[in-house]
Write a protein that holds these residues in place. Structure first.
Motif, PDB file in Angstrom:
ATOM      1  N   ASN A 183       0.225  26.516   4.497  1.00 25.40           N
ATOM      2  CA  ASN A 183       0.376  25.119   4.099  1.00 25.40           C
ATOM      3  C   ASN A 183      -0.844  24.289   4.494  1.00 25.40           C
ATOM      4  N   TYR A 184      -1.136  23.273   3.698  1.00 24.51           N
ATOM      5  CA  TYR A 184      -2.301  22.435   3.988  1.00 24.51           C
ATOM      6  C   TYR A 184      -2.023  21.413   5.088  1.00 24.51           C
TER       7      TYR A 184
ATOM      8  N   LYS B 222      -5.628  22.294  -1.714  1.00 20.14           N
ATOM      9  CA  LYS B 222      -4.181  22.366  -1.942  1.00 20.14           C
ATOM     10  C   LYS B 222      -3.839  23.473  -2.945  1.00 20.14           C
TER      11      LYS B 222
ATOM     12  N   LEU C 180      -5.485  17.304   4.165  1.00 22.48           N
ATOM     13  CA  LEU C 180      -5.392  18.457   5.050  1.00 22.48           C
ATOM     14  C   LEU C 180      -5.184  17.986   6.488  1.00 22.48           C
TER      15      LEU C 180
ATOM     16  N   TRP D 146     -10.296  18.352  -1.233  1.00 22.16           N
ATOM     17  CA  TRP D 146      -8.955  18.641  -0.719  1.00 22.16           C
ATOM     18  C   TRP D 146      -7.958  18.993  -1.821  1.00 22.16           C
ATOM     19  N   ASP D 147      -8.180  18.511  -3.022  1.00 24.39           N
ATOM     20  CA  ASP D 147      -7.309  18.940  -4.123  1.00 24.39           C
ATOM     21  C   ASP D 147      -7.473  20.438  -4.372  1.00 24.39           C
TER      22      ASP D 147
ATOM     23  N   HIS E 139       4.045  13.091   0.620  1.00 24.13           N
ATOM     24  CA  HIS E 139       3.476  14.291   1.237  1.00 24.13           C
ATOM     25  C   HIS E 139       2.511  15.000   0.294  1.00 24.13           C
ATOM     26  N   ALA E 140       2.777  14.911  -0.999  1.00 23.95           N
ATOM     27  CA  ALA E 140       1.871  15.537  -1.964  1.00 23.95           C
ATOM     28  C   ALA E 140       0.495  14.874  -1.928  1.00 23.95           C
ATOM     29  N   ARG E 141       0.466  13.600  -1.583  1.00 25.59           N
ATOM     30  CA  ARG E 141      -0.806  12.872  -1.511  1.00 25.59           C
ATOM     31  C   ARG E 141      -1.502  13.028  -0.160  1.00 25.59           C
ATOM     32  N   TRP E 142      -0.806  13.614   0.795  1.00 31.33           N
ATOM     33  CA  TRP E 142      -1.366  13.744   2.145  1.00 31.33           C
ATOM     34  C   TRP E 142      -2.534  14.724   2.140  1.00 31.33           C
TER      35      TRP E 142
ATOM     36  N   SER F 296      -4.062  26.542  -0.990  1.00 31.05           N
ATOM     37  CA  SER F 296      -2.870  26.626  -0.147  1.00 31.05           C
ATOM     38  C   SER F 296      -1.678  27.165  -0.932  1.00 31.05           C
ATOM     39  N   GLY F 297      -1.476  26.634  -2.136  1.00 22.41           N
ATOM     40  CA  GLY F 297      -0.366  27.091  -2.967  1.00 22.41           C
ATOM     41  C   GLY F 297      -0.504  28.543  -3.374  1.00 22.41           C
TER      42      GLY F 297
END
Length: 322
Positions: free
Chosen positions: A277-278, A240, A221, A236-237, A216-219, A243-244
């Motif tokens: 959440n992303y 994330k 958006l 996307w990184d 899920h961490a690699r998933w 998002s955090g």
């Protein structure tokens, strides 16, 4: 018209049957569900045991439910067993919510509306593990309010073994416990049970953590509202991180508000997660429905949001490569 628990259960049975039928793979034109997807991804090709024969991206209790369902000889039996297991937890969800409403002096129209008539519940009940997650979480919170901390913590641990998200509620629960001894005990039971099961699976299969949690961490958006600001996958990184940060800000705001009602606070924490959440999948809305029933409040945007959320499956999910 007087609403009693019998009416809620009757409406719940109808909601279950409708959801069972629209996702039933035996029927022509059935709607997509993750449940049926699991069969085609794994069991159709002869795989047997989640985490060992194949990587499974959900925690161990979800994997156990999937494995039990897969013992059937074909997809029809698999789907029906899965649906029945979800239904049992759905009954728990209704019963606990009705008890909460009765004890708080809330009209039973709220559990009826949110748990049996809500489009998200009807459309996404037989879809994924979200009804199971919601039933376990509201049960844990209910027991917490009764000061039955050990049983609450055990169920809280089982909730995390279904979907990980409830762990963001743990600090808020611990702050509500006045005794440090009970705080430590609650944390040890809730985290210890979760950790023990995962540790055993990790020892038996060193790739377990990667294929289950890091998956899920690699998933990327998915359906996040801020994807408009990060349309390129190379960004996307950064998305994330955004998002955090958004999640931390929202949780801090809730903490500073010092909300007295545990159901209101839980609703707000889960809502912050869904908004920040992303990854947002429409069935996640089921998590907040029992808390809306417990606080007896219908947000102004509820009906528009609910029908729009259900429409995701009925429209967007029906489009090839949307």
């Amino acid at each position: 018209m007087k609403i009693d628990r019998k009416l809620i259960y009757l409406a719940g049975v109808n909601a279950f049957l409708f959801s069972y039928l629209i996702h039933n793979p035996s029927l022509h034109g059935f709607l997509y569900s993750d449940i049926v997807s699991f069969w085609h991804r794994f069991f159709e090709w002869g795989a047997k045991l989640p985490y060992f024969d194949f990587g499974f991206e959900y925690p161990p209790f979800a994997g156990l439910i999937t494995y039990i369902s897969s013992l059937g000889s074909d997809i029809r039996l698999y789907y029906t067993v899965f649906a029945v297991l979800i239904y049992l937890f759905y009954l728990l969800l209704i019963e606990v919510s009705v008890r909460i409403a009765s004890e708080r002096g809330i009209n039973l129209e709220f559990p009826l509306l949110f748990l049996a008539l809500s489009p998200s519940m009807v459309i996404f009940m037989i879809y994924n593990f979200d009804v199971i997650f919601a039933a376990l979480l509201i049960s844990s919170i209910y027991l917490f309010t009764k000061n039955r901390y050990r049983l609450s913590a055990l169920i809280f641990s089982l909730t995390a073994l279904t979907k990980l998200i409830n762990l963001i509620l743990l600090p808020f629960l611990l702050l509500r416990i006045k005794s440090w001894r009970h705080r430590i005990e609650y944390a040890v039971i809730s985290l210890g049970g979760f950790a023990a099961v995962n540790l055993i699976l990790w020892i038996l299969n060193p790739g377990f953590i990667d294929s289950t949690y890091l998956y899920h961490a690699r998933w990327g958006l998915e359906n996040a509202w801020f994807i408009a600001f990060f349309p390129d996958e190379t960004s996307w990184d950064t998305a994330k991180i955004f998002s955090g940060a958004l999640l931390c800000y929202g949780l801090l705001k809730i903490y500073l508000c010092e909300i007295e009602d545990i159901y209101v606070e839980s609703f707000m924490v889960l809502s912050v997660f869904l908004l920040s959440n992303y990854v947002f999948t429409p069935q996640m809305v089921i998590w907040i429905l029992p808390f809306l029933a417990a606080i007896a409040r219908i947000p102004y945007s509820y009906f528009v949001f609910e029908f729009s959320n259900a429409a995701i499956l009925l429209t967007w999910f029906q489009t090839y490569d949307p």
